[in-house]
Design an enzyme around this catalytic site. Structure first.
Site, PDB file in Angstrom:
ATOM      1  N   SER A 132      50.187  28.625  37.328  1.00  0.00           N
ATOM      2  CA  SER A 132      49.792  27.763  38.431  1.00  0.00           C
ATOM      3  C   SER A 132      48.850  26.718  37.993  1.00  0.00           C
ATOM      4  O   SER A 132      47.980  27.011  36.973  1.00  0.00           O
ATOM      5  CB  SER A 132      49.485  28.454  39.504  1.00  0.00           C
ATOM      6  OG  SER A 132      48.631  27.659  40.608  1.00  0.00           O
ATOM      7  N   TYR A 145      43.406  33.813  43.517  1.00  0.00           N
ATOM      8  CA  TYR A 145      44.796  33.292  42.816  1.00  0.00           C
ATOM      9  C   TYR A 145      44.318  32.453  41.629  1.00  0.00           C
ATOM     10  O   TYR A 145      44.964  32.840  40.502  1.00  0.00           O
ATOM     11  CB  TYR A 145      45.403  32.392  43.805  1.00  0.00           C
ATOM     12  CG  TYR A 145      46.499  31.738  43.377  1.00  0.00           C
ATOM     13  CD1 TYR A 145      47.573  32.592  43.566  1.00  0.00           C
ATOM     14  CD2 TYR A 145      46.768  30.158  43.163  1.00  0.00           C
ATOM     15  CE1 TYR A 145      49.038  32.109  42.861  1.00  0.00           C
ATOM     16  CE2 TYR A 145      48.012  29.718  42.663  1.00  0.00           C
ATOM     17  CZ  TYR A 145      49.097  30.794  42.459  1.00  0.00           C
ATOM     18  OH  TYR A 145      50.259  30.204  42.164  1.00  0.00           O
TER      19      TYR A 145
END
Length: 242
Positions: A132, A145
């Site tokens: 990501s 995350y």
């Protein structure tokens, strides 16, 4: 040589797009996802070789998926499944911390460890991890995350060095905002509206799942055999600045 590919998180979004792309290119598909109903649907739609429902937050289920990898002689591994959390760090309990790192980092590592032995025997293999842009830049209120995806990037670089002499490549693709259900839910949970989010992206658009799938396909190809250990941002310019 058979090219047997396992895609995790294959029932929707990016994973589904990857499955559609690789099926069209003639790969032997093996799929995994948490939702068995959705997984069965796409497996039947694509006529895959085999599939297995798996919750990557549970180590015992990851172990079963590892056995599935070995049984089916997987030599192309796409670690796509991931979990997102938007919250203040003080609201993250130990269970949630463990869960997001299990899914985003520890499970991909375990699955790589199960796939690599057969790749070494064949002297060929491809591993693509879906990271990501938050693992590259950091994202406020998504530290778990970001941290897990950053760890995946570091793991990719080190593993690529370890496996380079065996003709096995390892790369990470870092999508920005992607036009998926997960992307939409992420916006709903954040402090920014859709319009405000688009204003932060230089191209003023979300990346389409098919764009990620096309890049995966290229990294698996012989033309990309010299690309390994790389962290590739596919983010409509988000990593460059506003």
């Amino acid at each position: 040589m058979n090219k047997n590919v396992l895609i995790t998180g294959a029932s929707r979004g990016i994973g589904r797009a990857i499955a559609l792309e690789l099926k069209a290119l003639g790969y032997n598909l093996f799929l995994s996802a948490k939702n068995e109903t959705n997984l069965t649907k796409i497996a039947q739609e694509l006529g895959v070789k085999d599939f297995i429902a798996c919750d990557l937050s549970k180590p015992n289920e990851v172990e079963k998926l590892g056995n599935f990898i070995q049984k089916n002689e997987i030599n192309v591994l796409v670690n796509n499944a991931g979990e997102y959390l938007y919250a203040n760090i003080e609201n993250a309990d130990r269970e949630k911390i463990s869960q997001i790192f299990e899914v985003n980092l520890l499970s991909p590592i375990v699955l790589c460890s199960k796939a690599v032995p057969f790749m070494k025997v064949q002297k060929w293999g491809r591993i693509v991890n879906i990271g990501s842009i938050s693992g590259v830049m950091g994202e406020a209120y998504a530290s778990l995350y970001s941290g897990s995806k950053s760890g995946l990037i570091g793991f990719t670089k080190a593993l690529a060095l370890e496996l380079a002499q065996h003709n096995i490549t390892v790369n990470t693709i870092n999508p920005g905002w992607v036009q998926t259900d997960l992307g939409e839910k992420s916006i709903e949970k954040s402090d920014f509206s859709l319009e405000e989010t688009l204003d932060m992206i230089p191209q003023r658009r979300f990346v389409e799942p098919k764009e990620v799938a096309k890049l995966v396909a290229y990294l698996l190809s012989n033309d990309a055999r010299g690309i390994t250990g790389q962290s590739i941002n596919l983010c409509a310019g988000l990593s460059v600045g506003v």
